[in-house]
Design an enzyme around this catalytic site. Sequence first.
Site, short mmCIF file in Angstrom:
data_model
loop_
_atom_site.label_atom_id
_atom_site.label_comp_id
_atom_site.label_asym_id
_atom_site.label_seq_id
_atom_site.Cartn_x
_atom_site.Cartn_y
_atom_site.Cartn_z
CG HIS A 96 -0.22 -0.03 2.14
ND1 HIS A 96 0.40 -0.67 3.66
CD2 HIS A 96 -0.15 1.51 2.93
CE1 HIS A 96 0.92 -0.22 4.08
NE2 HIS A 96 0.85 0.75 4.22
CG ASP A 98 1.68 5.52 4.90
OD1 ASP A 98 1.39 4.20 4.98
OD2 ASP A 98 2.89 5.16 4.97
CG HIS A 254 5.04 1.03 2.51
ND1 HIS A 254 4.51 2.44 2.66
CD2 HIS A 254 4.31 1.20 3.82
CE1 HIS A 254 3.72 2.50 3.33
NE2 HIS A 254 3.41 1.50 4.07
NE ARG A 269 2.43 4.46 9.61
CZ ARG A 269 1.44 5.60 9.22
NH1 ARG A 269 1.64 6.62 9.83
NH2 ARG A 269 1.27 5.17 8.18
C1 SIN Z 1 3.68 1.46 7.25
O1 SIN Z 1 3.35 0.17 6.59
O2 SIN Z 1 3.59 2.28 8.04
C2 SIN Z 1 5.08 0.12 8.42
C3 SIN Z 1 5.59 -0.77 7.98
C4 SIN Z 1 6.48 -1.27 8.65
O3 SIN Z 1 6.14 -1.32 10.15
O4 SIN Z 1 7.88 -1.05 8.47
#
Ligand code: SIN
Length: 278
Positions: A96, A98, A254, A269
């Site tokens: 996806h 974000d 990602h 994050r």
């Molecule tokens: C995310 O999808 O924002 C997290 C990615 C991760 O934890 O590697």
Amino acid sequence: MDIRPLAGALGAEIRGVALATLEDERAWRDIHRAFLDFSVLAFRDQALEPADLMRVGGRFGEPCSYPFVTGIEGYPYIFEVVKEEQETTNFGGSWHSDTTYLREPPLATLLYALETPAHGGDTLFASTSAAYDALSSAMRELLAGLIGVNSAALKYGGGRAKMHSQIGAMKVHDTESAEQYEAEHPVVRTHPDTGRKALYVSRSHTIHFKDMTEAESRPLIEFLQEHQTRPEFTCRVRWTPGTLTVWDNRCTQHFAVNDYHGQLRRMRRLTVGAQVPR
Ligand code: SIN
């Protein structure tokens, strides 16, 4: 500052810079250039308190809220992505970009590693602009006018909020309805800084194309999802405590690999730079 590419399509690893105290404007310009060139930057050996993370994020854009998870004490825009030893579900374990279900999704995400498994727990990234470039001209024409309807409801997964609530260690607002988060965006977007076109569609969030049924849309969404994550469009970031990765949501997807059951992974994050995709 030492910048080394991670793979052919995207990604670079950066050493020799301490972001928490970096004030040299020329170095920041180099970092921005690298961000546009590589789309994913993994800065090694950082020491970032939440205030530092906010400052570094501010170099890329204004902070954004994440609808479903509560921020850490004193820093509402930063939340922890945690998977504890006894847990089996992870956060972000599907391809996806974000929060594409927001009208103005964040241009960048910063993910800072606090505690990482001895092995496993890597994040995969894919260049959706390299994927776009590799499409046939007829397919590009077909996609040119398409609008994707992006939803947080994850029809096939029972709802994002529900999925998150299965990740016990994370502070999820379980009262919020995922269905209310829906946004229409072009399936092909143009990067405002590089002018490069990129696919902006995903199996995780795009429920159908505007004015088309789900049954009509699904096969093309599936094709595009498979296409844009072909191995030659990807790179992989292996985390160690103190790694900060910053990625460009406008031209990447990602996937957090869930291969470390029994080990703790704890990250912070932050998303920044709300921007309407065009
Ligand atoms: C995310 O999808 O924002 C997290 C990615 C991760 O934890 O590697």
